[in-house]
Design an enzyme around this catalytic site. Structure first.
Site, short mmCIF file in Angstrom:
data_model
loop_
_atom_site.label_atom_id
_atom_site.label_comp_id
_atom_site.label_asym_id
_atom_site.label_seq_id
_atom_site.Cartn_x
_atom_site.Cartn_y
_atom_site.Cartn_z
N LYS A 192 0.86 -1.18 0.00
CA LYS A 192 0.00 0.00 0.00
C LYS A 192 0.89 1.23 0.00
O LYS A 192 1.69 1.45 0.92
CB LYS A 192 -0.91 0.00 1.21
CG LYS A 192 -1.75 1.28 1.29
CD LYS A 192 -2.84 1.21 2.31
CE LYS A 192 -3.60 2.53 2.35
NZ LYS A 192 -4.70 2.49 3.29
N LYS A 245 -2.14 -1.49 -3.88
CA LYS A 245 -3.00 -0.32 -3.84
C LYS A 245 -2.15 0.94 -3.91
O LYS A 245 -1.19 1.03 -3.14
CB LYS A 245 -3.80 -0.35 -2.53
CG LYS A 245 -4.65 0.86 -2.29
CD LYS A 245 -5.30 0.73 -0.95
CE LYS A 245 -6.07 2.00 -0.69
NZ LYS A 245 -6.59 2.05 0.64
C1 PBG Z 1 -7.12 3.86 5.07
C2 PBG Z 1 -7.63 3.55 3.72
C3 PBG Z 1 -7.52 4.44 2.63
C4 PBG Z 1 -8.14 3.83 1.54
C5 PBG Z 1 -8.62 2.58 1.97
N1 PBG Z 1 -8.28 2.43 3.33
C6 PBG Z 1 -6.97 5.80 2.55
C7 PBG Z 1 -5.71 6.12 3.18
O1 PBG Z 1 -4.82 5.27 3.37
O2 PBG Z 1 -5.54 7.29 3.51
C8 PBG Z 1 -8.24 4.46 0.19
C9 PBG Z 1 -9.18 3.86 -0.79
C10 PBG Z 1 -9.45 4.73 -1.96
O3 PBG Z 1 -8.82 5.78 -2.17
O4 PBG Z 1 -10.36 4.35 -2.71
N2 PBG Z 1 -6.91 2.85 5.95
#
Ligand code: PBG
Length: 320
Positions: A192, A245
């Site tokens: 991520k 991601k």
């Molecule tokens: C946070 C989380 C995020 C997303 C999913 N879980 C955002 C972040 O890390 O700030 C983003 C998903 C998206 O942008 O569609 N735990």
């Protein structure tokens, strides 16, 4: 050689096609909020809504009827319930446990995936507990474990840690097993990245960081080998599936990880990727449906087995 011979007709192209986007690949992320009878469109995600539970249920039902096998839930938590320790995240009667129980009653066969992270519950908008401007790791993992247990108890099929704290997959797996939740799976957000593509999601949940950024826990966009390291750790700690991601700007990472592991690989077509397509389509600059299909097909081609996408219902309809 005349490669064009194989492109002559649609029937022929279909026969030699290497990758297929299928409705079975899709996971539908959904935003839930407290209240009754309301749905609010997310301004930076036109066509995407936060639903109160009563309106979420028909949306889940519809998704299941379209052939979508799984949803991923994210909560909008009101300010007065947020604190630095994310206490509300492990309230057994909190919004997410209540939502999971209701979905399991109403649509028992759809898989429910719950997000394990503190940011929607954090007064600081971070994925962990903050102390002197630092995000504490092990103290946060202890809270994530409580959160995952409450979600399992409510009936979640998979818990999905998206927080990027070190060691959380192993800690969650151990705790789940110790409590007898041996069949609750872990979908690990393994690679991520600290990405600007999450902006609209943070609008949806009012979860933007109150200071700084997430670069001390989410990965640097320039790194690829580090993604393999993260995947290896999560697999060793007990992940059942791994995730990359965002997806679109990280197709090379999806490809590397697919070659590296035999576990199913998920890709998250994130909020900013959704917003870009919606914005250009609204201007009449691109053909929305074709761009959606091409984009998601590129993720399959890169190696994604599963795709989390806000377009899930649209795609299910297009594939019919
Ligand atoms: C946070 C989380 C995020 C997303 C999913 N879980 C955002 C972040 O890390 O700030 C983003 C998903 C998206 O942008 O569609 N735990």
């Amino acid at each position: 050689m005349r490669p064009r011979r194989l492109r002559r007709t649609e029937t022929l192209r279909r026969m030699v096609r290497e990758h297929h986007l299928q409705v079975e690949d899709l996971i539908y992320p959904l935003f839930v909020m407290d209240g009754v009878g309301q749905r609010e469109e997310v301004p930076s995600m036109p066509g995407c809504y936060r639903y109160t539970l009563d309106l979420l249920l028909p949306e889940v039902q519809q998704a299941y009827q379209l052939g979508i096998g799984a949803i991923a839930l994210f909560p909008l938590i009101p300010h007065h319930q947020k604190d630095n320790a994310g206490t509300e995240s492990y309230n057994p009667n909190g919004l997410i446990p209540r939502t999971v129980r209701a979905i399991k009653q109403a649509v028992p066969d759809i898989l429910v995936i719950t997000d394990v992270a503190l940011d929607p519950y954090s007064s600081e908008g971070h994925d962990g507990i903050v102390q002197d401007g630092q995000i504490l790791n092990d103290e946060t993992v202890a809270v994530l474990v409580k959160q995952a247990l409450v979600q399992a108890e409510a009936g979640a099929d998979f818990v999905a840690p998206s927080d990027m704290m070190d060691g959380r997959v192993g800690a969650i797996r151990q705790a789940l097993d110790a409590q007898g939740w041996i069949n609750v799976g872990i979908l690990a957000y393994s690679a991520k990245y600290a990405s600007a593509y999450y902006g609209p999601f943070r609008d949806a949940l009012d979860s933007a960081p109150k200071f700084g950024d997430k670069k001390t826990y989410q990965m640097d966009a320039a790194n690829a080998k580090e993604a393999i390291k993260e995947v290896d750790l999560d697999i060793a700690e007990g992940a059942d599936m791994v995730m990359v991601k965002p997806a679109l700007a990280y197709l090379d990472i999806i490809c590397r990880i697919k070659h590296h592991t035999n576990l199913p690989v998920a890709a998250y077509n994130v909020s900013g990727e959704y917003a870009m397509i919606k914005a250009a389509a609204a201007q009449g600059w691109i053909d929305e449906k074709k761009v959606i299909l091409e984009t998601l097909t590129s993720m399959k081609r890169a190696g994604a087995d599963l795709i989390l996408t806000y377009f899930a219902k649209d795609v299910a309809l297009m594939l019919k």
